[in-house]
Design an enzyme around this catalytic site. Sequence first.
Site, PDB file in Angstrom:
ATOM      1  N   CYS A  52       0.835  -1.206   0.000  1.00  0.00           N
ATOM      2  CA  CYS A  52       0.000   0.000   0.000  1.00  0.00           C
ATOM      3  C   CYS A  52       0.873   1.262   0.000  1.00  0.00           C
ATOM      4  CB  CYS A  52      -0.906  -0.044   1.235  1.00  0.00           C
ATOM      5  SG  CYS A  52      -1.769   1.493   1.600  1.00  0.00           S
ATOM      6  N   CYS A  57       0.081   3.822   2.651  1.00  0.00           N
ATOM      7  CA  CYS A  57       0.573   3.354   3.951  1.00  0.00           C
ATOM      8  C   CYS A  57       2.049   3.707   4.118  1.00  0.00           C
ATOM      9  CB  CYS A  57       0.395   1.845   4.080  1.00  0.00           C
ATOM     10  SG  CYS A  57      -1.323   1.302   4.001  1.00  0.00           S
TER      11      CYS A  57
END
Length: 86
Positions: free
Chosen positions: A11, A14
């Site tokens: 991600c 993230c």
Amino acid sequence: ITLVDFWAPWCNPCKMVAPVLNDIAESEDDLTIGKVNVDKQQYLAKKFKVRNIPTLLVFQDGVEVKRIVGVKPKKHILKQVNELRA
């Protein structure tokens, strides 16, 4: 107060949040920060109804009191946490 980051290694958003949380961890001694890899801990993601990542859950006395979804700047995250300290 505990801040739990629900994330995944693939991600990109993230990855943007990670250094912000590291910075917060260094500057906020009374704040505990944990990380949950949603790929490895799918049952926790399901239990806390995490549908998007990154998601930051803020716990106070073991109870979820705030949820921050998406990439947010350090100032925003600290504002959310500081509202609980007042």
